[in-house]
Design an enzyme around this catalytic site. Structure first.
Site, PDB file in Angstrom:
ATOM      1  N   GLU A  26       0.801  -1.312  -0.063  1.00  0.00           N
ATOM      2  CA  GLU A  26       0.079  -0.051   0.123  1.00  0.00           C
ATOM      3  C   GLU A  26       0.781   1.262   0.009  1.00  0.00           C
ATOM      4  O   GLU A  26       2.258   1.174   0.299  1.00  0.00           O
ATOM      5  CB  GLU A  26      -0.804   0.039   1.189  1.00  0.00           C
ATOM      6  CG  GLU A  26      -0.088   0.166   2.642  1.00  0.00           C
ATOM      7  CD  GLU A  26      -0.952   0.739   3.711  1.00  0.00           C
ATOM      8  OE1 GLU A  26      -1.374   1.999   3.462  1.00  0.00           O
ATOM      9  OE2 GLU A  26      -1.151  -0.034   4.625  1.00  0.00           O
ATOM     10  N   LYS A 160      -3.278  -2.181  16.296  1.00  0.00           N
ATOM     11  CA  LYS A 160      -2.246  -1.330  17.494  1.00  0.00           C
ATOM     12  C   LYS A 160      -3.709  -0.859  18.420  1.00  0.00           C
ATOM     13  O   LYS A 160      -4.751  -0.568  18.173  1.00  0.00           O
ATOM     14  CB  LYS A 160      -1.607  -0.403  17.023  1.00  0.00           C
ATOM     15  CG  LYS A 160      -2.454   0.865  16.179  1.00  0.00           C
ATOM     16  CD  LYS A 160      -1.429   1.764  15.788  1.00  0.00           C
ATOM     17  CE  LYS A 160      -0.506   1.280  14.592  1.00  0.00           C
ATOM     18  NZ  LYS A 160      -1.604   0.860  13.512  1.00  0.00           N
TER      19      LYS A 160
END
Ligand code: PSU
Ligand code: MN
Length: 304
Positions: A26, A160
């Protein structure tokens, strides 16, 4: 129809024609996830690691409205430095393409473009998820919906804790997205190897993942898979340090009213400042590790 919008790099096209292993990468991580020049250095090294482990890298972005699959070093440099590069998720694609703008692709839009090109494996750092406080803000990344529908495997380092990891897992379960631990029973939390949450399945090696992907798609179970690959021990951050940094970053984001697509880039950059750059070092290393494992999974999948 869609082919007229795609520019597939000749090396990637050759690999597609020969059914060779390819790994999509990406570009939001380059333009909005890391500072210059580390972003460009990382992007180049990630491509080199993918090659080293047997696959052809295909970094994805939108340049002047063209959906690019496979970039040049100049393109990477531009994505790392340019100030006219929009963060492009699914909802942004139509206007960026129609107005011939530049866009860095998120996990969601990278999956879309990879699937259009016929690429099945994608390695990155972290996916978006259900944000903390989403009960009120409704901030749930479009990445999760894409994982529900688009046939691309995403190798990442878990979720996260700027996200609500528990709610992210619930969402993925509802949408039928397998969350696989690569050589672990516990979902990694990006900067740390542990999160306190289990995974649905543990895969012992790349072949196991490849076989599960083949089964999923042979059975027309559309959608992606999350392959969560823990950061190598030597680069892991101290749990309390990173936890405190994230808490502080979240407080500041709330005070400043940061929301929508700005939220993830703001939090990443704040956490980096609070940890004096340590989180960036960890972030870079976990991406390298995902590029390696992603490349090996793509190699196994191409053989099945
Ligand atoms: N997590 C990271 N680095 C990133 C991102 C997530 O550690 O750069 C990027 C990815 O491109 C991901 C996007 O798809 O943020 C999610 O943004 P949002 O929450 O706005 O959907
Ligand atoms: Mn969001």
């Amino acid at each position: 129809m869609y082919k007229q919008y795609l520019d597939i790099h000749p090396e990637v096209q050759k690999a597609l024609d020969e059914n060779k292993a390819i790994v999509a990468l990406e570009s939001t991580i380059i333009s909005h996830g890391m500072p210059y020049p580390q972003n460009v250095e990382t992007a180049k090294k990630v491509e080199a690691i993918v090659r080293e482990h047997g696959s052809v890298p295909a970094t994805i972005a939108i340049l002047k409205g063209r959906l690019k699959v496979g970039l040049t070093d100049q393109d990477l440099e531009y994505l790392g430095k340019g100030d006219d590069i929009l963060k492009a998720s699914r909802r942004d694609l139509p206007f960026i393409v129609a107005k011939e703008l530049n866009g860095a692709t998120t996990v969601a839009s990278t999956m879309i473009i990879a699937a259009l090109a016929g690429i099945k494996v994608f390695a990155t750092g972290g996916i978006g998820g259900v944000h903390r406080g989403a009960q009120e803000t409704f901030d749930i990344s479009a990445d999760l919906q894409e994982l529900a529908h688009t046939n691309v495997a995403v190798i990442c380092a878990g979720a996260k804790s700027i996200l609500d990891i528990g709610l992210t897992l619930e969402y993925l379960e509802t949408q039928g997205v397998p969350v696989v631990g690569f050589q672990t029973d516990e979902l990694p939390a990006f900067y740390t190897r542990k999160s306190g949450f289990g995974v649905d399945y543990k895969a012992d090696n790349e072949l196991e993942v490849a076989k599960a992907l083949k089964s999923k798609w042979d059975l027309n179970l559309n959608g992606g898979m999350v392959i969560a690959n823990p950061i190598p021990k030597e680069y892991e951050m101290d749990f309390d340090t990173i936890h405190k940094a994230i808490e502080d970053a979240l407080v500041e984001a709330k005070e400043k009213g940061i929301q929508g697509k700005e939220s993830t880039p703001f939090l990443l950059s704040k956490v980096k400042d609070i940890t004096k750059g340590k989180s960036l070092d960890s972030n870079i290393q976990l991406v390298y590790n995902n590029a390696k494992v992603g490349s090996r999974i793509a190699v196994e999948l191409a053989k099945l």
